[in-house]
Design an enzyme around this catalytic site. Structure first.
Site, PDB file in Angstrom:
ATOM      1  N   ASP A 165       0.994  -1.133  -0.099  1.00 45.67           N
ATOM      2  CA  ASP A 165      -0.029   0.048   0.158  1.00 45.67           C
ATOM      3  C   ASP A 165       1.060   1.295   0.048  1.00 45.67           C
ATOM      4  O   ASP A 165       2.179   1.097   0.254  1.00 45.67           O
ATOM      5  CB  ASP A 165      -0.883   0.089   1.223  1.00 45.67           C
ATOM      6  CG  ASP A 165      -1.651   1.311   1.474  1.00 45.67           C
ATOM      7  OD1 ASP A 165      -2.471   1.662   0.443  1.00 45.67           O
ATOM      8  OD2 ASP A 165      -1.883   1.778   2.703  1.00 45.67           O
ATOM      9  N   ASP A 167      -0.111   5.185   1.083  1.00 46.36           N
ATOM     10  CA  ASP A 167      -0.121   6.042   2.285  1.00 46.36           C
ATOM     11  C   ASP A 167      -0.233   5.250   3.573  1.00 46.36           C
ATOM     12  O   ASP A 167      -0.841   3.984   3.806  1.00 46.36           O
ATOM     13  CB  ASP A 167      -1.390   6.771   2.230  1.00 46.36           C
ATOM     14  CG  ASP A 167      -1.487   7.692   1.179  1.00 46.36           C
ATOM     15  OD1 ASP A 167      -1.763   8.893   1.304  1.00 46.36           O
ATOM     16  OD2 ASP A 167      -1.208   7.375   0.100  1.00 46.36           O
TER      17      ASP A 167
END
Length: 428
Positions: A165, A167
């Protein structure tokens, strides 16, 4: 007051992970029975009620108590390890719901590898001394980290693909990958080991490679500084919009957009723009309704394959969860109604709490990870996804159906996890 709080907490299923809660419950019993603090006045060698001196236990007593606690915890992890292995056998036989673990944790998913939980616990306990605590029982985060370490131990020998991922996994929420980040060296090390790396992010900028290059500028400069060869950087991918926009790194350390006809299945390409926009219309209306009924100061942002609620002021987690769950419910109801346009494959979507905003994306990371697995030829047991959104209102949870996962909560934890992985991978 306390009783009411507990009742409300257990109603918040979207904030709980049932496997972790199950393991926590198993660990609580030995903690309660054996990790009690010594009452005031019970000093070593203190005189007893009859005036007789109690025997002193010596300076090694605390160490023996810690080891006894560690053995009790390790035995529980060993038992859960066996339950997982049995569940994997039942899954392989096509009857996963008949395993003992499935009866204890009814919504348990698939384990693509075994998990050496006892070994992982002892590894973590050497550093964090969980067994030495007398007032704080093993926590959600303790169990989460032990599961991560066990997964890294299990997958290291066969690892072919790591997906991240963006953020709160590689960089702070809404920020860019900074030059000089310690994560750069870890990702470079993976690529040099001939392990493919991909960033699977909700950020959707279409086919605009420059936008993604801006977000990842520090990492791409790190590739150049490390002098990665063309065949090494060619193993680095960026997949934006959950699963919609794929890029690969070129020899000049720039990102190259790959047209979806080169990798997407015919099922994915069967969605028409009209069907996609109809689904986004429903999501946009539901988000607008959330803004009105909760009096939220926010704007609705529409993109070609996503719609989001972007607050103009800080919202609580509960407000964002409400928006995500409301959107999920509205879209599921719509897809089951006669108003929706029929299509060969129901259009998957992801409605999630992004931490500071709420988004509904067409597609999800389950599709994204499978696209990369097909492209690279990496099976589920050789693929690891690392992310921070594994609750039901997050957008990483769907990857559990495609591959092994590690649940982290910050870029620092990602760095620690990758340092462990490097050690388990052994010398280059």
């Amino acid at each position: 007051m306390t009783s009411q709080y507990k009742t409300n907490y257990h109603l918040r299923a979207h904030k709980r992970d049932t496997l972790i809660e199950f393991i926590k419950g198993m660990l609580l019993t030995p903690f309660v029975l054996h990790s009690l603090p010594v009452p005031a006045g019970d000093d070593e060698g203190e005189a007893g009620e009859e005036g007789q001196s109690r025997p002193t236990t010596g300076s090694s007593s605390p160490e023996r108590a810690q080891e006894a606690n560690a053995s009790r915890f390790a035995e529980i992890f060993s038992s859960i390890e066996s339950l997982i292995e049995e569940h994997r056998e039942f899954t392989g036989s096509g009857i996963p719901t008949h395993s003992r673990l499935a009866r204890l944790v009814p919504n348990i998913g698939t384990f693509f590898t075994g998990l050496p939980l006892e070994r992982a616990f002892r590894h973590i306990n050497e550093r964090n001394r969980i067994s030495a605590r007398k007032h704080v029982p093993p926590s959600f985060n303790d169990v989460r980290r032990i599961l991560n370490t066990a997964q890294v131990m299990a997958i290291a020998p066969a690892l072919q693909l790591v997906t991240f991922d963006g953020d709160m996994t590689l960089y702070a929420d809404g920020q860019n990958f900074e030059e000089g980040s310690p994560l750069t060296a870890s990702i470079v090390a993976l690529l040099r080991r001939r392990i493919s790396v991909a960033i699977v992010t909700a950020a959707g900028y279409g086919s605009d490679a420059a936008r993604y290059e801006t977000r990842l500028a520090g990492l791409l400069r790190g590739f150049a500084a490390a002098g990665l060869a063309a065949d090494e950087v060619a193993r680095f991918y960026v997949l934006g919009g959950e699963c919609n926009f794929l890029f690969r790194c070129r020899a000049d350390y720039r990102l190259e957009y790959l047209d979806d006809c080169a990798y997407a299945s015919s099922a994915l390409r069967s969605w028409t723009d009209g069907q996609v926009q109809q689904l986004l219309d429903v999501a946009e209306q539901e988000l607008a309704d959330c803004v009105q009924r909760m009096a939220i100061n926010a704007r609705i942002l529409r993109k070609p394959r996503a719609v989001g609620l972007v607050p103009q002021e800080q919202l609580t987690r509960e407000q964002l969860d409400e928006c995500a769950l409301s959107s999920q419910t509205a879209l599921l109801k719509f897809q089951g109604s006669p108003k929706s346009q029929p299509c060969d494959v129901p259009i998957p979507f992801c409605a999630f709490n992004g931490g500071n905003d709420c988004w509904v994306d067409i597609g999800n990371k389950l599709i994204g990870v499978r696209i990369l697995q097909d492209l690279i030829g990496s099976p589920a047991e050789a693929t690891l996804h690392v992310g921070d959104q594994f609750l039901s209102t997050g957008n990483d949870i769907s990857t559990r159906s495609a591959c092994c996962t590690c649940w982290i909560i910050s870029p620092r934890e990602t760095q620690d996890m990758l340092a462990e992985l490097d050690a388990f991978l052994g010398p280059h």
